[in-house]
Design a protein around this motif. Structure first.
Motif, short mmCIF file in Angstrom:
data_model
loop_
_atom_site.label_atom_id
_atom_site.label_comp_id
_atom_site.label_asym_id
_atom_site.label_seq_id
_atom_site.Cartn_x
_atom_site.Cartn_y
_atom_site.Cartn_z
N THR A 59 20.75 7.04 9.39
CA THR A 59 20.36 6.95 8.12
C THR A 59 20.10 5.47 7.68
OG1 THR A 59 22.03 8.76 7.41
CG2 THR A 59 21.31 7.20 5.71
N LEU A 60 18.75 5.48 7.07
CA LEU A 60 18.34 4.06 6.69
C LEU A 60 18.87 3.54 5.07
CD1 LEU A 60 14.62 4.70 7.94
CD2 LEU A 60 16.40 3.30 8.97
N LEU A 61 18.77 2.54 4.98
CA LEU A 61 19.42 1.89 3.65
C LEU A 61 18.32 1.44 2.90
CD1 LEU A 61 22.60 0.24 5.06
CD2 LEU A 61 22.26 2.67 4.38
N VAL A 62 18.61 1.71 1.48
CA VAL A 62 17.61 1.13 0.70
C VAL A 62 18.13 0.68 -0.71
CG1 VAL A 62 16.74 3.21 -0.03
CG2 VAL A 62 15.20 1.47 -0.36
N SER A 63 17.48 -0.15 -1.50
CA SER A 63 18.01 -0.13 -2.90
C SER A 63 17.35 1.07 -3.88
CB SER A 63 17.12 -1.51 -3.68
OG SER A 63 17.41 -1.37 -4.89
N PRO A 64 18.62 1.75 -4.71
CA PRO A 64 18.30 2.91 -5.31
C PRO A 64 16.94 2.78 -6.07
CG PRO A 64 20.54 2.10 -5.51
CD PRO A 64 19.74 1.05 -4.92
N CYS A 65 16.55 1.51 -6.49
CA CYS A 65 15.27 1.69 -7.15
C CYS A 65 14.10 1.44 -6.55
CB CYS A 65 15.42 0.49 -8.33
SG CYS A 65 15.59 -1.08 -7.61
N TYR A 66 14.07 1.77 -5.14
CA TYR A 66 12.87 1.57 -4.28
C TYR A 66 11.58 2.21 -4.85
CZ TYR A 66 12.40 5.94 -2.18
OH TYR A 66 12.01 6.98 -1.69
N LEU A 67 11.60 3.27 -5.52
CA LEU A 67 10.29 4.04 -5.86
C LEU A 67 10.20 3.95 -7.41
CD1 LEU A 67 10.41 7.16 -3.71
CD2 LEU A 67 8.83 5.35 -3.48
N LEU A 68 11.09 3.21 -7.89
CA LEU A 68 11.21 3.17 -9.53
C LEU A 68 10.36 1.89 -9.85
CD1 LEU A 68 14.68 4.67 -10.32
CD2 LEU A 68 12.45 5.96 -10.10
N SER A 69 10.48 0.93 -9.35
CA SER A 69 9.89 -0.29 -9.94
C SER A 69 9.04 -0.99 -8.53
CB SER A 69 11.09 -1.31 -10.31
OG SER A 69 12.09 -1.69 -9.14
N PRO A 70 8.21 -1.64 -8.92
CA PRO A 70 7.15 -1.75 -7.88
C PRO A 70 7.94 -2.97 -6.98
CG PRO A 70 6.31 -2.64 -10.18
CD PRO A 70 7.40 -1.61 -10.16
N GLY A 71 8.01 -3.17 -5.89
CA GLY A 71 8.53 -4.27 -4.91
C GLY A 71 7.42 -4.77 -4.06
N ALA A 107 7.03 -4.25 -1.02
CA ALA A 107 6.39 -3.12 -0.08
C ALA A 107 5.56 -2.49 -0.91
CB ALA A 107 7.39 -2.72 0.50
N GLN A 108 6.02 -1.96 -2.27
CA GLN A 108 5.07 -0.97 -3.00
C GLN A 108 3.75 -1.84 -3.51
OE1 GLN A 108 6.27 2.34 -3.38
NE2 GLN A 108 4.29 2.49 -3.94
N ASP A 109 3.97 -3.08 -3.79
CA ASP A 109 2.82 -3.34 -4.13
C ASP A 109 1.62 -3.54 -3.17
OD1 ASP A 109 3.63 -4.29 -6.50
OD2 ASP A 109 4.27 -6.38 -5.65
N ALA A 110 2.13 -3.50 -1.97
CA ALA A 110 0.97 -3.41 -0.72
C ALA A 110 0.30 -1.99 -0.66
CB ALA A 110 1.70 -3.78 0.40
N VAL A 111 1.10 -0.93 -0.99
CA VAL A 111 0.65 0.33 -1.08
C VAL A 111 -0.44 0.32 -2.35
CG1 VAL A 111 1.16 2.69 -1.01
CG2 VAL A 111 2.60 1.18 0.02
N SER A 171 11.91 -0.02 2.17
CA SER A 171 10.65 -0.32 1.39
C SER A 171 9.65 -0.34 2.20
CB SER A 171 10.94 -1.52 0.52
OG SER A 171 11.95 -1.22 -0.49
N ALA A 172 9.79 -1.26 3.49
CA ALA A 172 8.71 -1.27 4.63
C ALA A 172 8.36 0.13 5.28
CB ALA A 172 9.24 -2.33 5.28
N TYR A 173 9.44 0.83 5.21
CA TYR A 173 9.13 2.02 6.07
C TYR A 173 8.06 2.89 4.97
CZ TYR A 173 11.74 1.70 10.21
OH TYR A 173 12.15 1.21 11.40
N ALA A 174 8.88 3.01 3.65
CA ALA A 174 8.04 3.74 2.52
C ALA A 174 6.69 3.55 2.49
CB ALA A 174 8.89 3.37 1.24
N ALA A 175 6.48 2.02 2.52
CA ALA A 175 5.03 1.63 2.46
C ALA A 175 4.24 2.00 3.40
CB ALA A 175 5.12 -0.06 2.31
N ALA A 176 4.66 2.03 4.85
CA ALA A 176 3.91 2.71 5.75
C ALA A 176 3.88 3.94 5.75
CB ALA A 176 4.58 2.12 7.27
N ALA A 177 4.94 4.61 5.23
CA ALA A 177 4.65 6.20 5.06
C ALA A 177 3.56 6.49 4.28
CB ALA A 177 6.01 6.85 4.58
N ASN A 178 3.52 5.65 3.00
CA ASN A 178 2.58 5.92 1.90
C ASN A 178 1.21 5.65 2.63
OD1 ASN A 178 4.27 6.97 -0.25
ND2 ASN A 178 4.75 4.75 -0.62
N LEU A 179 1.13 4.95 3.60
CA LEU A 179 -0.31 4.63 4.26
C LEU A 179 -0.73 5.66 5.18
CD1 LEU A 179 0.02 0.83 4.47
CD2 LEU A 179 -1.50 2.03 2.98
N GLY A 180 0.32 6.69 5.39
CA GLY A 180 0.08 7.94 6.40
C GLY A 180 0.77 7.75 7.58
#
Length: 697
Positions: free
Chosen positions: A12-24, A26-30, A136-145
């Motif tokens: 299981t990977l760990l992340v801040s509960p707000c990773y998709l709720l506020s731009p960070g 990694a999310q800025d990059a996406v 957040s980095a994994y999520a950014a890569a995932a959003n990039l496909g």
């Protein structure tokens, strides 16, 4: 220079509960780059190869400068340069610069840069671990496909964990996308979740299909899981052969769980022809590589519980491997082996040392073994105060088992002066915590008036309270109590029969035994030995080992005028129901049959030698049982032990002579509870204390 370490997350990977709720970051990059960056115009692979070949050369310096110049617009060059700064190849190690390069590449839409960052933040070591940034980095890569990132981020969201806000819908979507793209890890994880019905709706057939595809793609854990499913018949028809084949595929890929499963199949012949030598070879390979479970399994095999002959040296060898790996259970088992001296010569001091290590490693009952060593003087000088202090310390930590053990010490008075009032206080403490064992022990004290005023109503209340909490053994106490009149005017034989019947229906092994005893003694029911024997016979035929042991005992010792002793019937009954009993129970019953038949001092000596060769913890119970099987043999063993310890100088004849009684009285004066000890050497109160002391000689 240091090697770059990549990290593959399968947990299981760990992340801040707000990773998709506020731009960070990694999310800025996406947001800035919805697709991966353009292919590099440089031959990055050639440049990095020249740098690694001779980092100090001018050619390497030129290549580094070229990468540096291109890094701002070429993400592949940025990633390559980041690797150099992380490893210190051709440049000084500079983690901050490496991270900056990877972040810039990620923000340009490079999924590989986000994957590398995620790995670094997940593992830590090179840089400080930061689970939130990793996710957040994994999520950014995932959003990039990126398929790998979709698997890792998706599985984290589905399962949740510390610092991760569960989002099964989003996670399952990413897992589905990764699985549809053929990612074997996603196929396995999603398939397993579907089979279990965890976080996603259960769909066993589809789950098995996905894991089968993962296994075909070489996912070894999918093979192991499929081996479990086919082995247990979960979602598919049970098929040991298929189970073996899946585990074999995992084992061939180097998966240690698959190797263990293959070894177990070869050991038992389940799904494959039995080959114990091959099984031992696999377990040995694993154990020698530091696999503690395999080492413990080998210890079991060489203990005589498998197809191979017992080998004490092998048991110790493999338990030592587990012990050195920090396995507290292995430490405790080594302590027991050296204490009992069955597989290897007894070594009391080494036994105590292993128990101490087990206690320090957090083993749940090592404290008790250490206390017993101090109380009984095994491996160290006898020190009752130390033993009690060990138990008391554990009790003060809130360990209910220690509280019960301490109360028992004060009730029995074998190693410390009896203190019934203190015992009641401790039991009340455990009872207040809801412990049903404490309730039953308190009930027995109130029933018998031991340490408290006799109170049948209180005994009934406590037994009833324990039963209401789901303690089915209390149903037997209630049944026996009503039949035997323990509860005074509240005793009702009809209730006793009802409780015993209920206990029997719930599978309490002692229920038919107690009911049979009632018919033997006529307690609450008409005396009927035929009914009693029938009850025991029926229960034993149904697989009740306790009833089988009771039946053997009835034939061995008889029941007064109701049932005459018959050693022939007893031996035949033991042989008939041997499969229901443990090896230790079979040995104990054969020993008692020999005791019942013993008539000469030569016979008594053979019984004494049997006790000498038994595990130390078993010696006391063997002596106590001998008192009922053959009183003369019991006295002989007492004489023999006291003579060896210098407390008796009379003949070894098994007779309760004046010199024997005098020696026993002297033995009583060696410890607490002297008054109880002098009530008569064959009385129950005295025998418990005498036996405890004689067994330690």
């Amino acid at each position: 220079m240091r090697p770059f370490r990549a990290f593959l997350i399968t947990a299981t990977l760990l992340v801040s509960p707000c990773y998709l709720l506020s731009p960070g970051w990694a999310q800025d990059a996406v947001d800035q780059a919805e697709t991966s960056s353009a292919a590099s115009s440089l031959n990055v692979k050639s440049l990095t190869a020249s740098i690694r070949k001779d980092p100090a050369s001018e050619k390497a310096k030129t290549a580094i400068a070229t990468l540096g110049a291109a890094a701002a617009t070429d993400s592949a060059a940025a990633r390559a340069l980041a690797d150099l700064y992380l490893a210190g190849t051709g440049v000084d190690v500079d983690d901050a610069k490496a991270i900056s390069l990877l972040e810039a590449a990620g923000k340009s839409g490079d999924a590989d840069a986000w994957l590398k960052l995620a790995g670094l933040y997940s593992k830590g070591g090179i840089i400080a671990a930061d689970p939130a940034k990793a996710f957040s980095a994994y999520a950014a890569a995932a959003n990039l496909g990126d398929v790998t990132a979709k698997y890792k981020a998706g599985y984290a969201l589905v399962t949740g964990g510390e610092g991760v806000a569960k989002d099964p819908a989003r996670g399952a979507q990413w897992l589905e996308e990764a699985a549809n793209a053929g990612n074997r890890d996603a196929l396995y994880r999603l398939g397993d979740l579907l089979v279990r019905g965890e976080a996603v709706p259960q769909d066993v057939p589809r789950g098995i299909d996905l894991m089968t595809r993962a296994a075909a793609a070489g996912q070894s854990y999918a093979n192991v899981r499929l081996g479990q499913l086919y082995g247990d018949g979960i979602g598919v028809e049970k098929n040991p052969t298929n189970a073996y084949q899946f585990n074999k595929a995992a084992a061939d890929a180097g998966n240690k769980y698959g190797k263990r499963a293959v070894a177990e199949a070869l050991l038992s012949g389940n799904g494959v022809p039995a080959d114990p030598d091959a099984a031992v070879s696999i377990f040995s390979e694993l154990a020698n590589s530091g696999d503690a479970p395999s080492a413990k399994r080998l210890a079991d095999i060489y203990s005589g519980s498998g197809p191979l002959e017992a080998d004490g040296s092998k048991v110790v060898e493999y338990l030592a491997i587990s012990s050195e790996a920090g396995d507290a259970q292995a430490m405790s088992r080594l302590g027991k082996i050296y204490r009992d001296g069955v597989l290897v010569p007894a070594d009391p001091a080494l036994s105590t040392r292993y128990f101490q290590q087990a206690a320090e490693a957090g083993h749940s009952v090592a404290w008790q073994r250490l206390a017993e060593a101090a109380l009984q003087g095994f491996g160290e000088p006898r020190d009752s105060e130390k033993g009690v202090e060990l138990v008391m310390t554990e009790s003060d930590k809130g360990n209910i088992a220690a509280t019960l053990y301490l109360a028992d010490l004060y009730i029995r008075g074998e190693y410390v002066e009896p203190d019934p009032a203190r015992a009641v206080e401790l039991l009340e403490k455990a009872r207040a915590a809801g412990n049903t064992t404490a309730m039953k022990r308190l009930a027995a004290l109130y029933r018998d008036g031991h340490g408290v005023s006799r109170n049948p109503a209180k005994a009934l209340e406590l037994y009833t309270a324990a039963a209401s909490k789901g303690d089915n053994g209390s149903l037997v106490n209630l049944g026996e109590g009503h039949l035997r009149g323990w509860f005074g005017a509240a005793s009702k034989p009809s209730e006793g029969l009802r409780y015993l019947k209920e206990a029997n229906e719930k599978g309490v092994p002692s229920a038919p035994v107690r009911l049979a005893e009632a018919y033997f003694s006529g307690a609450g029911v008409a005396r009927n030995p035929k009914t009693a024997l029938s009850i025991l016979q029926t229960a034993a035929d149904a697989g009740n080992g306790e009833a089988a042991r009771s039946l053997v005992a009835v034939y061995r010792s008889g029941k007064g005028k109701l049932v005459k002793p018959s050693l022939i019937n007893a031996r035949q009954t033991l042989d008939k129901y041997a499969s229901l009993l443990s090896p230790a129970a079979i040995a104990q019953n054969r020993y008692l049959l020999d005791a019942a038949a013993a008539r000469s001092t030569a016979d008594f000596e053979r019984l004494a030698l049997t006790i000498d060769n038994a595990p130390i913890p078993a010696r006391r119970s063997m002596m106590e049982a001998l008192r009922f099987a053959n009183a003369n043999a019991y006295v002989y063993v007492l004489q023999r032990n006291m003579k060896a310890a210098g407390h008796y100088d009379g003949p070894l004849n098994g007779l309760l002579t004046t010199s024997t009684i005098r020696a026993l009285q002297s033995l009583c004066d060696l410890g607490p509870s002297g008054d109880r000890c002098r009530q008569g050497p064959l009385s129950s109160a005295a025998a418990k204390i005498i036996t405890a002391r004689a067994a330690e000689m």
